[in-house]
Design a protein around this motif. Structure first.
Motif, PDB file in Angstrom:
ATOM      1  N   GLN A  44      15.182 -12.204  67.342  1.00 57.25           N
ATOM      2  CA  GLN A  44      16.003 -11.132  67.904  1.00 57.25           C
ATOM      3  C   GLN A  44      16.832 -10.460  66.811  1.00 57.25           C
ATOM      4  OE1 GLN A  44      16.732 -13.090  72.306  1.00 57.25           O
ATOM      5  NE2 GLN A  44      18.233 -13.501  70.722  1.00 57.25           N
ATOM      6  N   TRP A  45      17.481  -9.366  67.182  1.00 59.94           N
ATOM      7  CA  TRP A  45      18.388  -8.690  66.259  1.00 59.94           C
ATOM      8  C   TRP A  45      19.597  -9.577  65.979  1.00 59.94           C
ATOM      9  CZ3 TRP A  45      19.253  -2.882  67.904  1.00 59.94           C
ATOM     10  CH2 TRP A  45      18.033  -2.192  67.835  1.00 59.94           C
ATOM     11  N   SER A  46      20.161  -9.444  64.803  1.00 56.61           N
ATOM     12  CA  SER A  46      21.459 -10.048  64.502  1.00 56.61           C
ATOM     13  C   SER A  46      22.559  -9.054  64.883  1.00 56.61           C
ATOM     14  CB  SER A  46      21.558 -10.393  63.014  1.00 56.61           C
ATOM     15  OG  SER A  46      21.574  -9.198  62.226  1.00 56.61           O
ATOM     16  N   GLU A  47      23.789  -9.544  64.962  1.00 52.98           N
ATOM     17  CA  GLU A  47      24.913  -8.648  65.250  1.00 52.98           C
ATOM     18  C   GLU A  47      25.067  -7.598  64.156  1.00 52.98           C
ATOM     19  OE1 GLU A  47      28.539 -10.281  67.520  1.00 52.98           O
ATOM     20  OE2 GLU A  47      27.944 -11.926  66.175  1.00 52.98           O
ATOM     21  N   ASP A  48      24.908  -8.017  62.912  1.00 52.53           N
ATOM     22  CA  ASP A  48      25.031  -7.076  61.798  1.00 52.53           C
ATOM     23  C   ASP A  48      23.972  -5.985  61.889  1.00 52.53           C
ATOM     24  OD1 ASP A  48      25.875  -6.107  59.154  1.00 52.53           O
ATOM     25  OD2 ASP A  48      23.999  -6.983  58.442  1.00 52.53           O
ATOM     26  N   TYR A  49      22.744  -6.379  62.228  1.00 50.04           N
ATOM     27  CA  TYR A  49      21.670  -5.389  62.353  1.00 50.04           C
ATOM     28  C   TYR A  49      21.983  -4.407  63.476  1.00 50.04           C
ATOM     29  CZ  TYR A  49      16.905  -3.520  62.383  1.00 50.04           C
ATOM     30  OH  TYR A  49      15.826  -2.690  62.297  1.00 50.04           O
TER      31      TYR A  49
ATOM     32  N   VAL B 277       5.737  -7.908  60.799  1.00 49.33           N
ATOM     33  CA  VAL B 277       6.166  -9.293  60.607  1.00 49.33           C
ATOM     34  C   VAL B 277       7.229  -9.377  59.509  1.00 49.33           C
ATOM     35  CG1 VAL B 277       5.414 -11.573  59.833  1.00 49.33           C
ATOM     36  CG2 VAL B 277       4.045 -10.302  61.495  1.00 49.33           C
ATOM     37  N   GLU B 278       7.017  -8.668  58.412  1.00 45.44           N
ATOM     38  CA  GLU B 278       7.978  -8.707  57.304  1.00 45.44           C
ATOM     39  C   GLU B 278       9.354  -8.209  57.736  1.00 45.44           C
ATOM     40  OE1 GLU B 278       7.821  -9.963  54.219  1.00 45.44           O
ATOM     41  OE2 GLU B 278       5.850 -10.772  54.786  1.00 45.44           O
ATOM     42  N   ALA B 279       9.392  -7.281  58.690  1.00 40.71           N
ATOM     43  CA  ALA B 279      10.671  -6.686  59.108  1.00 40.71           C
ATOM     44  C   ALA B 279      11.555  -7.668  59.864  1.00 40.71           C
ATOM     45  CB  ALA B 279      10.410  -5.448  59.961  1.00 40.71           C
ATOM     46  N   TYR B 280      10.979  -8.779  60.335  1.00 39.82           N
ATOM     47  CA  TYR B 280      11.812  -9.757  61.033  1.00 39.82           C
ATOM     48  C   TYR B 280      12.891 -10.323  60.118  1.00 39.82           C
ATOM     49  CZ  TYR B 280       9.354  -9.995  65.480  1.00 39.82           C
ATOM     50  OH  TYR B 280       8.855  -9.695  66.718  1.00 39.82           O
ATOM     51  N   SER B 281      12.603 -10.426  58.845  1.00 32.30           N
ATOM     52  CA  SER B 281      13.566 -11.011  57.912  1.00 32.30           C
ATOM     53  C   SER B 281      14.873 -10.221  57.886  1.00 32.30           C
ATOM     54  CB  SER B 281      12.973 -11.067  56.504  1.00 32.30           C
ATOM     55  OG  SER B 281      11.878 -11.940  56.466  1.00 32.30           O
ATOM     56  N   GLU B 282      14.787  -8.891  57.917  1.00 24.86           N
ATOM     57  CA  GLU B 282      16.010  -8.087  57.827  1.00 24.86           C
ATOM     58  C   GLU B 282      16.822  -8.133  59.116  1.00 24.86           C
ATOM     59  OE1 GLU B 282      15.360  -3.594  58.263  1.00 24.86           O
ATOM     60  OE2 GLU B 282      13.402  -4.296  57.548  1.00 24.86           O
ATOM     61  N   ARG B 283      16.201  -8.568  60.222  1.00 31.50           N
ATOM     62  CA  ARG B 283      16.937  -8.662  61.487  1.00 31.50           C
ATOM     63  C   ARG B 283      17.462 -10.070  61.748  1.00 31.50           C
ATOM     64  NH1 ARG B 283      12.384  -5.489  63.202  1.00 31.50           N
ATOM     65  NH2 ARG B 283      11.403  -7.389  63.994  1.00 31.50           N
ATOM     66  N   ASP B 284      16.853 -11.060  61.139  1.00 24.65           N
ATOM     67  CA  ASP B 284      17.240 -12.450  61.366  1.00 24.65           C
ATOM     68  C   ASP B 284      18.705 -12.666  60.985  1.00 24.65           C
ATOM     69  OD1 ASP B 284      17.249 -15.237  61.698  1.00 24.65           O
ATOM     70  OD2 ASP B 284      16.467 -15.568  59.661  1.00 24.65           O
ATOM     71  N   TYR B 285      19.442 -13.349  61.838  1.00 21.29           N
ATOM     72  CA  TYR B 285      20.868 -13.563  61.566  1.00 21.29           C
ATOM     73  C   TYR B 285      21.112 -14.413  60.333  1.00 21.29           C
ATOM     74  CZ  TYR B 285      20.917 -18.365  63.494  1.00 21.29           C
ATOM     75  OH  TYR B 285      20.705 -19.707  63.716  1.00 21.29           O
ATOM     76  N   ARG B 286      20.077 -15.103  59.867  1.00 21.33           N
ATOM     77  CA  ARG B 286      20.199 -15.886  58.635  1.00 21.33           C
ATOM     78  C   ARG B 286      19.401 -15.271  57.484  1.00 21.33           C
ATOM     79  NH1 ARG B 286      18.800 -21.890  60.337  1.00 21.33           N
ATOM     80  NH2 ARG B 286      18.690 -22.039  58.060  1.00 21.33           N
TER      81      ARG B 286
END
Length: 494
Positions: free
Chosen positions: A86-91, A462-471
Protein backbone atom coordinates in the motif's frame (compact mmCIF):
# COMPACT_ATOMS: atom_id res chain seq x y z
CA UNK A 1 -24.77 -11.78 -44.30
CA UNK A 2 -25.88 -15.14 -42.89
CA UNK A 3 -23.25 -17.26 -41.13
CA UNK A 4 -23.67 -20.81 -39.86
CA UNK A 5 -21.41 -22.20 -37.15
CA UNK A 6 -21.33 -25.94 -36.58
CA UNK A 7 -19.76 -28.13 -33.92
CA UNK A 8 -20.10 -31.48 -32.22
CA UNK A 9 -21.76 -29.72 -29.27
CA UNK A 10 -23.87 -26.55 -29.16
CA UNK A 11 -25.28 -25.04 -25.99
CA UNK A 12 -28.56 -23.35 -26.88
CA UNK A 13 -31.34 -21.78 -24.82
CA UNK A 14 -34.97 -22.90 -24.81
CA UNK A 15 -36.46 -19.78 -23.25
CA UNK A 16 -35.99 -21.04 -19.70
CA UNK A 17 -32.60 -22.74 -19.49
CA UNK A 18 -29.51 -23.78 -21.45
CA UNK A 19 -29.92 -27.02 -23.46
CA UNK A 20 -27.28 -29.09 -25.24
CA UNK A 21 -27.46 -30.12 -28.91
CA UNK A 22 -25.20 -32.71 -30.52
CA UNK A 23 -23.99 -31.98 -34.05
CA UNK A 24 -25.63 -28.60 -33.75
CA UNK A 25 -25.69 -25.29 -35.59
CA UNK A 26 -25.83 -21.63 -34.64
CA UNK A 27 -26.94 -19.31 -37.42
CA UNK A 28 -26.49 -15.56 -37.17
CA UNK A 29 -27.45 -12.56 -39.26
CA UNK A 30 -26.69 -8.87 -38.73
CA UNK A 31 -25.21 -9.50 -35.29
CA UNK A 32 -28.12 -11.57 -33.96
CA UNK A 33 -28.78 -15.27 -33.61
CA UNK A 34 -31.57 -16.47 -35.91
CA UNK A 35 -31.39 -20.23 -35.34
CA UNK A 36 -29.97 -22.73 -32.84
CA UNK A 37 -30.46 -26.46 -33.20
CA UNK A 38 -29.69 -29.30 -35.59
CA UNK A 39 -30.28 -29.98 -39.25
CA UNK A 40 -30.22 -26.42 -40.56
CA UNK A 41 -30.10 -26.65 -44.37
CA UNK A 42 -31.08 -23.17 -45.55
CA UNK A 43 -28.64 -21.26 -47.78
CA UNK A 44 -25.89 -19.32 -45.94
CA UNK A 45 -23.15 -16.94 -47.02
CA UNK A 46 -20.49 -18.48 -44.79
CA UNK A 47 -20.12 -21.75 -42.90
CA UNK A 48 -17.51 -22.64 -40.28
CA UNK A 49 -17.35 -26.15 -38.86
CA UNK A 50 -15.46 -26.31 -35.55
CA UNK A 51 -15.55 -30.11 -35.30
CA UNK A 52 -14.85 -31.54 -31.84
CA UNK A 53 -15.73 -28.30 -30.06
CA UNK A 54 -18.37 -26.73 -27.87
CA UNK A 55 -20.19 -23.63 -29.10
CA UNK A 56 -21.62 -21.73 -26.13
CA UNK A 57 -22.67 -18.22 -25.13
CA UNK A 58 -19.78 -15.81 -24.62
CA UNK A 59 -18.76 -15.36 -20.98
CA UNK A 60 -19.79 -12.26 -18.99
CA UNK A 61 -17.08 -11.05 -16.59
CA UNK A 62 -18.42 -8.35 -14.26
CA UNK A 63 -15.21 -7.82 -12.28
CA UNK A 64 -12.84 -8.11 -15.20
CA UNK A 65 -9.15 -7.40 -14.78
CA UNK A 66 -8.15 -4.50 -17.04
CA UNK A 67 -4.69 -4.11 -15.57
CA UNK A 68 -1.32 -5.83 -15.69
CA UNK A 69 -1.42 -8.99 -13.54
CA UNK A 70 -1.25 -8.40 -9.79
CA UNK A 71 -2.33 -11.67 -8.15
CA UNK A 72 0.97 -13.30 -8.95
CA UNK A 73 2.85 -11.07 -6.53
CA UNK A 74 0.35 -9.71 -4.00
CA UNK A 75 -1.62 -12.83 -3.03
CA UNK A 76 1.14 -14.37 -0.88
CA UNK A 77 2.95 -11.61 1.09
CA UNK A 78 3.99 -12.18 4.68
CA UNK A 79 3.01 -10.02 7.63
CA UNK A 80 6.38 -8.37 7.14
CA UNK A 81 6.06 -7.50 3.45
CA UNK A 82 2.26 -7.15 3.16
CA UNK A 83 2.12 -3.54 4.43
CA UNK A 84 4.48 -2.61 1.60
CA UNK A 85 1.72 -3.28 -0.94
CA UNK A 86 0.00 0.00 0.00
CA UNK A 87 0.92 3.67 -0.09
CA UNK A 88 2.92 5.12 2.79
CA UNK A 89 1.78 8.29 4.55
CA UNK A 90 4.71 10.18 3.06
CA UNK A 91 3.79 9.02 -0.44
CA UNK A 92 0.16 10.07 0.10
CA UNK A 93 1.02 13.55 1.32
CA UNK A 94 4.11 14.42 -0.70
CA UNK A 95 5.04 12.12 -3.57
CA UNK A 96 2.03 10.47 -5.20
CA UNK A 97 2.31 10.22 -8.96
CA UNK A 98 1.22 8.28 -12.02
CA UNK A 99 3.54 5.32 -12.51
CA UNK A 100 2.51 5.06 -16.17
CA UNK A 101 2.20 7.75 -18.80
CA UNK A 102 -1.24 8.03 -20.44
CA UNK A 103 0.14 6.15 -23.45
CA UNK A 104 1.53 3.36 -21.28
CA UNK A 105 -1.77 3.14 -19.40
CA UNK A 106 -3.59 2.59 -22.67
CA UNK A 107 -1.10 -0.13 -23.58
CA UNK A 108 -1.91 -1.77 -20.24
CA UNK A 109 -5.59 -1.63 -21.19
CA UNK A 110 -4.91 -3.19 -24.59
CA UNK A 111 -2.90 -5.98 -22.97
CA UNK A 112 -5.69 -6.68 -20.48
CA UNK A 113 -8.55 -6.56 -22.98
CA UNK A 114 -6.66 -8.90 -25.29
CA UNK A 115 -6.38 -11.31 -22.36
CA UNK A 116 -10.12 -11.13 -21.69
CA UNK A 117 -10.94 -11.80 -25.34
CA UNK A 118 -8.57 -14.76 -25.57
CA UNK A 119 -10.14 -16.25 -22.42
CA UNK A 120 -13.63 -16.34 -23.97
CA UNK A 121 -15.04 -13.18 -22.39
CA UNK A 122 -17.37 -11.25 -24.68
CA UNK A 123 -18.91 -8.78 -22.17
CA UNK A 124 -17.01 -7.20 -19.30
CA UNK A 125 -17.11 -4.61 -16.53
CA UNK A 126 -13.56 -3.47 -15.69
CA UNK A 127 -11.56 -3.51 -12.46
CA UNK A 128 -8.04 -2.12 -12.21
CA UNK A 129 -5.71 -1.15 -9.41
CA UNK A 130 -5.58 2.55 -8.57
CA UNK A 131 -2.36 2.14 -6.57
CA UNK A 132 -0.29 2.95 -9.66
CA UNK A 133 -2.15 6.22 -10.35
CA UNK A 134 -1.72 9.59 -8.66
CA UNK A 135 -5.26 9.08 -7.37
CA UNK A 136 -7.81 7.14 -9.40
CA UNK A 137 -8.99 6.64 -12.97
CA UNK A 138 -9.83 9.58 -15.18
CA UNK A 139 -12.39 10.26 -17.87
CA UNK A 140 -9.64 10.25 -20.47
CA UNK A 141 -8.43 6.79 -19.42
CA UNK A 142 -11.88 5.28 -19.85
CA UNK A 143 -12.47 7.14 -23.07
CA UNK A 144 -9.32 5.48 -24.40
CA UNK A 145 -10.40 2.08 -23.10
CA UNK A 146 -13.77 2.47 -24.79
CA UNK A 147 -12.06 3.06 -28.13
CA UNK A 148 -9.75 0.07 -27.61
CA UNK A 149 -12.73 -2.07 -26.67
CA UNK A 150 -14.55 -1.08 -29.84
CA UNK A 151 -11.46 -1.79 -31.96
CA UNK A 152 -11.04 -5.26 -30.47
CA UNK A 153 -14.78 -5.91 -30.62
CA UNK A 154 -15.58 -6.47 -26.93
CA UNK A 155 -18.78 -5.39 -25.20
CA UNK A 156 -17.85 -3.07 -22.35
CA UNK A 157 -19.84 -1.67 -19.41
CA UNK A 158 -17.49 1.11 -18.50
CA UNK A 159 -16.84 4.08 -16.24
CA UNK A 160 -13.86 5.54 -14.37
CA UNK A 161 -13.35 4.18 -10.86
CA UNK A 162 -13.41 6.95 -8.24
CA UNK A 163 -12.84 7.33 -4.52
CA UNK A 164 -12.32 9.92 -1.79
CA UNK A 165 -9.89 7.89 0.31
CA UNK A 166 -7.17 5.26 0.07
CA UNK A 167 -5.79 2.48 2.22
CA UNK A 168 -2.42 3.59 3.55
CA UNK A 169 0.25 1.99 5.75
CA UNK A 170 1.14 4.44 8.50
CA UNK A 171 4.64 4.92 9.88
CA UNK A 172 4.01 2.18 12.44
CA UNK A 173 3.05 -0.37 9.79
CA UNK A 174 -0.69 -0.22 10.52
CA UNK A 175 -3.44 0.11 7.91
CA UNK A 176 -5.34 3.42 7.96
CA UNK A 177 -7.49 5.30 5.46
CA UNK A 178 -6.56 8.84 4.44
CA UNK A 179 -8.98 11.06 2.56
CA UNK A 180 -8.91 13.72 -0.13
CA UNK A 181 -12.57 14.60 -0.53
CA UNK A 182 -12.00 16.98 -3.44
CA UNK A 183 -10.48 14.11 -5.44
CA UNK A 184 -13.66 12.14 -4.76
CA UNK A 185 -15.83 14.94 -6.11
CA UNK A 186 -13.64 15.25 -9.21
CA UNK A 187 -13.90 11.50 -9.74
CA UNK A 188 -17.68 11.54 -9.57
CA UNK A 189 -17.75 14.44 -12.05
CA UNK A 190 -15.59 12.36 -14.41
CA UNK A 191 -17.97 9.41 -13.94
CA UNK A 192 -20.95 11.56 -14.88
CA UNK A 193 -19.03 12.95 -17.82
CA UNK A 194 -18.39 9.41 -19.03
CA UNK A 195 -22.12 8.58 -18.80
CA UNK A 196 -22.69 11.55 -21.11
CA UNK A 197 -19.89 10.42 -23.41
CA UNK A 198 -21.25 6.87 -23.69
CA UNK A 199 -24.73 8.18 -24.40
CA UNK A 200 -23.46 10.53 -27.11
CA UNK A 201 -21.19 7.83 -28.55
CA UNK A 202 -24.28 5.65 -28.96
CA UNK A 203 -22.22 2.58 -29.80
CA UNK A 204 -23.86 -0.81 -29.22
CA UNK A 205 -20.72 -2.18 -27.55
CA UNK A 206 -20.31 0.60 -24.95
CA UNK A 207 -22.56 1.26 -21.95
CA UNK A 208 -21.76 3.78 -19.24
CA UNK A 209 -21.96 2.59 -15.61
CA UNK A 210 -20.88 3.90 -12.18
CA UNK A 211 -17.86 2.17 -10.64
CA UNK A 212 -16.98 3.64 -7.24
CA UNK A 213 -14.06 1.94 -5.49
CA UNK A 214 -14.10 0.00 -2.22
CA UNK A 215 -16.74 1.13 0.24
CA UNK A 216 -14.30 2.07 3.00
CA UNK A 217 -12.61 4.55 0.62
CA UNK A 218 -15.84 6.48 -0.02
CA UNK A 219 -17.18 9.28 2.12
CA UNK A 220 -20.83 9.37 3.08
CA UNK A 221 -21.25 12.32 0.74
CA UNK A 222 -19.75 10.45 -2.22
CA UNK A 223 -21.98 7.42 -1.63
CA UNK A 224 -25.14 9.54 -1.42
CA UNK A 225 -24.15 11.46 -4.56
CA UNK A 226 -23.50 8.19 -6.39
CA UNK A 227 -26.93 6.84 -5.42
CA UNK A 228 -28.60 10.07 -6.55
CA UNK A 229 -26.79 10.03 -9.90
CA UNK A 230 -27.63 6.35 -10.41
CA UNK A 231 -31.34 7.08 -9.88
CA UNK A 232 -31.25 10.12 -12.13
CA UNK A 233 -29.51 8.29 -14.99
CA UNK A 234 -30.87 4.77 -14.35
CA UNK A 235 -27.24 3.63 -14.25
CA UNK A 236 -25.81 0.43 -12.87
CA UNK A 237 -23.58 0.77 -9.80
CA UNK A 238 -20.87 -1.70 -8.88
CA UNK A 239 -19.37 -1.27 -5.42
CA UNK A 240 -16.72 -3.49 -3.84
CA UNK A 241 -17.91 -4.25 -0.32
CA UNK A 242 -18.75 -7.12 1.99
CA UNK A 243 -15.32 -8.48 1.13
CA UNK A 244 -13.31 -7.88 4.33
CA UNK A 245 -14.25 -7.94 8.04
CA UNK A 246 -12.30 -4.70 8.53
CA UNK A 247 -14.83 -2.75 6.42
CA UNK A 248 -17.35 -2.60 9.26
CA UNK A 249 -14.67 -1.40 11.64
CA UNK A 250 -13.61 1.44 9.37
CA UNK A 251 -17.20 2.50 8.64
CA UNK A 252 -18.29 2.31 12.26
CA UNK A 253 -15.42 4.65 13.12
CA UNK A 254 -16.19 7.04 10.27
CA UNK A 255 -19.99 6.99 10.15
CA UNK A 256 -21.26 4.91 13.05
CA UNK A 257 -22.81 2.43 10.62
CA UNK A 258 -21.96 -1.03 9.28
CA UNK A 259 -21.60 -1.76 5.56
CA UNK A 260 -25.21 -2.86 5.13
CA UNK A 261 -26.50 0.02 7.22
CA UNK A 262 -24.45 2.41 5.11
CA UNK A 263 -25.85 0.92 1.88
CA UNK A 264 -29.39 1.38 3.18
CA UNK A 265 -28.85 4.86 4.60
CA UNK A 266 -27.18 6.29 1.49
CA UNK A 267 -29.77 4.82 -0.89
CA UNK A 268 -27.27 2.63 -2.72
CA UNK A 269 -29.06 -0.57 -1.76
CA UNK A 270 -32.06 0.64 -3.77
CA UNK A 271 -29.96 1.38 -6.85
CA UNK A 272 -29.19 -1.16 -9.55
CA UNK A 273 -26.39 -2.50 -7.37
CA UNK A 274 -23.73 -5.11 -8.11
CA UNK A 275 -21.45 -6.20 -5.27
CA UNK A 276 -18.24 -8.15 -5.95
CA UNK A 277 -17.32 -10.89 -3.49
CA UNK A 278 -19.75 -10.83 -0.52
CA UNK A 279 -17.46 -13.25 1.30
CA UNK A 280 -17.99 -11.78 4.78
CA UNK A 281 -21.60 -13.03 4.79
CA UNK A 282 -21.92 -16.60 6.05
CA UNK A 283 -24.82 -17.92 4.02
CA UNK A 284 -24.64 -21.26 5.82
CA UNK A 285 -25.82 -19.46 9.00
CA UNK A 286 -29.65 -19.59 9.17
CA UNK A 287 -29.64 -16.06 10.59
CA UNK A 288 -28.41 -14.75 7.24
CA UNK A 289 -31.66 -15.94 5.65
CA UNK A 290 -34.01 -14.61 8.33
CA UNK A 291 -36.21 -11.61 7.60
CA UNK A 292 -33.97 -8.56 7.74
CA UNK A 293 -30.84 -10.74 7.57
CA UNK A 294 -28.10 -9.89 5.07
CA UNK A 295 -29.15 -12.33 2.34
CA UNK A 296 -32.81 -11.41 2.75
CA UNK A 297 -31.84 -7.74 2.44
CA UNK A 298 -29.79 -8.33 -0.72
CA UNK A 299 -32.46 -10.47 -2.36
CA UNK A 300 -35.33 -8.08 -1.62
CA UNK A 301 -33.37 -5.22 -3.17
CA UNK A 302 -32.41 -7.20 -6.32
CA UNK A 303 -28.68 -6.91 -5.59
CA UNK A 304 -26.40 -9.04 -7.73
CA UNK A 305 -23.36 -10.67 -6.14
CA UNK A 306 -20.32 -10.99 -8.41
CA UNK A 307 -18.61 -14.13 -7.19
CA UNK A 308 -14.88 -14.28 -8.01
CA UNK A 309 -14.02 -17.81 -6.87
CA UNK A 310 -10.52 -18.05 -8.29
CA UNK A 311 -9.46 -14.75 -6.71
CA UNK A 312 -11.06 -15.61 -3.37
CA UNK A 313 -9.22 -18.93 -3.44
CA UNK A 314 -5.89 -17.31 -4.28
CA UNK A 315 -6.35 -14.82 -1.44
CA UNK A 316 -7.28 -17.61 1.04
CA UNK A 317 -11.00 -16.82 1.14
CA UNK A 318 -14.23 -18.44 0.01
CA UNK A 319 -17.92 -17.64 -0.38
CA UNK A 320 -20.15 -19.42 2.15
CA UNK A 321 -21.72 -20.40 -0.05
CA UNK A 322 -22.74 -19.98 -3.68
CA UNK A 323 -25.66 -22.36 -3.16
CA UNK A 324 -26.81 -20.55 -0.01
CA UNK A 325 -26.78 -17.13 -1.71
CA UNK A 326 -28.68 -18.49 -4.73
CA UNK A 327 -31.20 -20.29 -2.50
CA UNK A 328 -31.91 -16.96 -0.78
CA UNK A 329 -32.90 -15.48 -4.15
CA UNK A 330 -29.73 -13.43 -4.69
CA UNK A 331 -28.79 -13.12 -8.36
CA UNK A 332 -25.35 -14.68 -8.80
CA UNK A 333 -22.90 -13.69 -11.51
CA UNK A 334 -19.16 -14.18 -11.94
CA UNK A 335 -15.99 -12.15 -12.20
CA UNK A 336 -12.27 -12.77 -12.39
CA UNK A 337 -10.90 -9.68 -10.54
CA UNK A 338 -7.27 -10.74 -11.02
CA UNK A 339 -5.09 -12.78 -13.32
CA UNK A 340 -5.73 -15.12 -14.99
CA UNK A 341 -9.06 -13.79 -16.31
CA UNK A 342 -10.18 -17.40 -16.70
CA UNK A 343 -13.84 -17.93 -15.82
CA UNK A 344 -13.64 -21.59 -16.83
CA UNK A 345 -10.93 -22.20 -14.25
CA UNK A 346 -12.92 -19.99 -11.87
CA UNK A 347 -15.98 -22.17 -12.28
CA UNK A 348 -13.90 -25.27 -11.59
CA UNK A 349 -12.49 -23.79 -8.37
CA UNK A 350 -15.87 -22.33 -7.42
CA UNK A 351 -17.70 -25.64 -7.62
CA UNK A 352 -15.15 -27.26 -5.31
CA UNK A 353 -15.22 -24.38 -2.83
CA UNK A 354 -19.02 -24.59 -2.75
CA UNK A 355 -18.81 -28.28 -1.85
CA UNK A 356 -16.35 -27.56 0.93
CA UNK A 357 -18.54 -24.74 2.26
CA UNK A 358 -21.68 -26.88 2.17
CA UNK A 359 -19.99 -30.11 3.24
CA UNK A 360 -21.62 -32.16 0.48
CA UNK A 361 -20.53 -33.37 -2.95
CA UNK A 362 -23.71 -32.43 -4.78
CA UNK A 363 -23.28 -28.72 -4.01
CA UNK A 364 -21.83 -26.26 -6.51
CA UNK A 365 -23.35 -27.64 -9.70
CA UNK A 366 -21.47 -26.81 -12.89
CA UNK A 367 -24.77 -25.74 -14.49
CA UNK A 368 -25.45 -23.21 -11.71
CA UNK A 369 -21.99 -21.68 -12.07
CA UNK A 370 -22.15 -21.57 -15.87
CA UNK A 371 -25.58 -19.96 -15.60
CA UNK A 372 -23.97 -17.32 -13.36
CA UNK A 373 -21.28 -16.66 -15.99
CA UNK A 374 -23.94 -16.15 -18.66
CA UNK A 375 -27.59 -15.74 -17.63
CA UNK A 376 -26.80 -14.30 -14.20
CA UNK A 377 -24.46 -11.73 -15.70
CA UNK A 378 -27.06 -10.79 -18.29
CA UNK A 379 -29.68 -10.34 -15.56
CA UNK A 380 -27.36 -8.12 -13.55
CA UNK A 381 -26.83 -5.99 -16.65
CA UNK A 382 -30.53 -5.87 -17.48
CA UNK A 383 -29.81 -7.45 -20.87
CA UNK A 384 -32.07 -10.35 -21.77
CA UNK A 385 -30.39 -10.53 -25.18
CA UNK A 386 -27.03 -11.58 -23.69
CA UNK A 387 -25.74 -14.77 -22.07
CA UNK A 388 -27.78 -17.17 -24.23
CA UNK A 389 -27.96 -18.56 -27.75
CA UNK A 390 -31.47 -18.38 -29.14
CA UNK A 391 -33.26 -16.45 -31.89
CA UNK A 392 -33.20 -12.75 -31.13
CA UNK A 393 -30.17 -12.89 -28.83
CA UNK A 394 -26.97 -11.06 -29.59
CA UNK A 395 -24.50 -13.29 -31.43
CA UNK A 396 -21.98 -13.23 -28.58
CA UNK A 397 -20.38 -16.64 -28.87
CA UNK A 398 -17.51 -18.67 -27.43
CA UNK A 399 -16.03 -21.73 -29.16
CA UNK A 400 -13.94 -24.09 -27.00
CA UNK A 401 -12.07 -27.00 -28.51
CA UNK A 402 -12.38 -30.44 -26.93
CA UNK A 403 -10.16 -32.06 -29.54
CA UNK A 404 -6.82 -32.03 -27.74
CA UNK A 405 -5.62 -35.40 -26.46
CA UNK A 406 -4.97 -33.76 -23.08
CA UNK A 407 -8.70 -32.96 -22.74
CA UNK A 408 -9.32 -36.67 -22.26
CA UNK A 409 -12.55 -38.45 -23.18
CA UNK A 410 -15.70 -36.35 -23.29
CA UNK A 411 -18.20 -37.40 -20.65
CA UNK A 412 -20.35 -34.25 -20.82
CA UNK A 413 -18.92 -31.46 -23.02
CA UNK A 414 -19.36 -28.66 -20.49
CA UNK A 415 -18.28 -30.69 -17.47
CA UNK A 416 -15.27 -31.98 -19.42
CA UNK A 417 -14.30 -28.41 -20.37
CA UNK A 418 -14.64 -27.19 -16.78
CA UNK A 419 -12.90 -30.11 -15.02
CA UNK A 420 -10.31 -31.07 -17.63
CA UNK A 421 -9.69 -27.82 -19.45
CA UNK A 422 -9.55 -24.07 -18.98
CA UNK A 423 -10.35 -20.93 -20.95
CA UNK A 424 -7.20 -21.65 -22.95
CA UNK A 425 -9.37 -24.19 -24.80
CA UNK A 426 -11.13 -21.20 -26.41
CA UNK A 427 -10.26 -20.97 -30.10
CA UNK A 428 -12.81 -18.47 -31.41
CA UNK A 429 -15.25 -15.85 -30.19
CA UNK A 430 -17.82 -13.60 -31.80
CA UNK A 431 -19.38 -10.41 -30.42
CA UNK A 432 -22.50 -9.15 -32.15
CA UNK A 433 -21.63 -11.59 -34.93
CA UNK A 434 -18.17 -10.13 -35.54
CA UNK A 435 -15.19 -12.49 -35.20
CA UNK A 436 -13.03 -11.29 -32.30
CA UNK A 437 -10.80 -14.31 -31.60
CA UNK A 438 -10.02 -16.38 -34.70
CA UNK A 439 -8.12 -19.65 -34.42
CA UNK A 440 -6.65 -18.56 -31.08
CA UNK A 441 -5.44 -15.17 -32.33
CA UNK A 442 -6.67 -11.58 -32.40
CA UNK A 443 -6.72 -10.36 -36.00
CA UNK A 444 -4.62 -7.22 -36.34
CA UNK A 445 -2.92 -7.63 -32.95
CA UNK A 446 0.71 -8.71 -32.70
CA UNK A 447 0.48 -10.77 -29.51
CA UNK A 448 4.22 -11.38 -29.30
CA UNK A 449 4.91 -7.64 -29.37
CA UNK A 450 2.07 -6.96 -26.93
CA UNK A 451 3.38 -9.60 -24.56
CA UNK A 452 6.88 -8.10 -24.61
CA UNK A 453 5.53 -4.62 -23.93
CA UNK A 454 3.30 -6.01 -21.18
CA UNK A 455 6.35 -7.55 -19.50
CA UNK A 456 8.21 -4.22 -19.61
CA UNK A 457 5.25 -2.41 -18.06
CA UNK A 458 4.81 -5.11 -15.44
CA UNK A 459 8.46 -4.80 -14.42
CA UNK A 460 8.07 -1.02 -14.25
CA UNK A 461 5.00 -1.41 -12.05
CA UNK A 462 6.74 -3.82 -9.66
CA UNK A 463 9.75 -1.52 -9.24
CA UNK A 464 7.44 1.36 -8.27
CA UNK A 465 6.35 -0.45 -5.11
CA UNK A 466 9.66 0.46 -3.50
CA UNK A 467 8.95 4.21 -3.61
CA UNK A 468 5.55 3.68 -1.95
CA UNK A 469 6.64 1.21 0.72
CA UNK A 470 6.67 2.81 4.17
CA UNK A 471 10.11 1.29 4.71
CA UNK A 472 11.33 2.00 1.13
CA UNK A 473 12.48 -1.57 0.64
CA UNK A 474 13.84 -2.77 -2.69
CA UNK A 475 11.44 -4.68 -4.94
CA UNK A 476 13.63 -7.78 -4.60
CA UNK A 477 12.96 -7.70 -0.85
CA UNK A 478 9.24 -7.10 -1.22
CA UNK A 479 8.92 -9.80 -3.88
CA UNK A 480 11.56 -12.47 -3.25
CA UNK A 481 11.74 -15.30 -5.80
CA UNK A 482 10.43 -18.78 -5.04
CA UNK A 483 14.03 -20.02 -5.06
CA UNK A 484 17.16 -17.90 -4.77
CA UNK A 485 19.21 -17.63 -7.94
CA UNK A 486 22.31 -19.79 -8.30
CA UNK A 487 24.57 -16.70 -8.32
CA UNK A 488 23.12 -15.53 -5.00
CA UNK A 489 23.68 -18.96 -3.47
CA UNK A 490 27.26 -19.08 -4.74
CA UNK A 491 27.90 -15.62 -3.29
CA UNK A 492 26.51 -16.65 0.09
CA UNK A 493 28.66 -19.77 0.13
CA UNK A 494 31.78 -17.74 -0.65
Amino acid sequence: MITRLSARYVLGYDGTRHVMFQDGHVVMKDGEVIYVGTGYDEPVDEHRDFGQSLIAPGLIDLDALTDIDHMIFDSWPSAETGPGMQWSEDYFHNRRRDVFTPEQRQKVRTFALAQLALHGVTSYMPIASEIHSSWAETFEELQGMAQTSIELGLRGFLGPAYRSGINVTDDGGERVILFDEEEGRKGLADAERFLDYAEELNHPLITGVLLPCRIETLTDELMRSTAALARERNALVRLHCLQQPTEDGFLLKLTGRTVLEQLVDTGLLESRLLIPHGVVIDGTDPAAHAEGGPLDLLARNDVSIIHCPLTSFHYSGMLKSFDAFAAAGVNMCLGTDSFPPDLIKGIDVGTHLARIAEGRRDAGKVSDFFDAATLGGAKALGREDLGRLCPGAQADIMVASLGDFRDGPVEDPLRTLILNGSARNVTDTYVAGRPVVVDGALPGVDLAELRAEGQRLFDQMVEAYSERDYRRRDASELFPPVYAGADALAGAAG
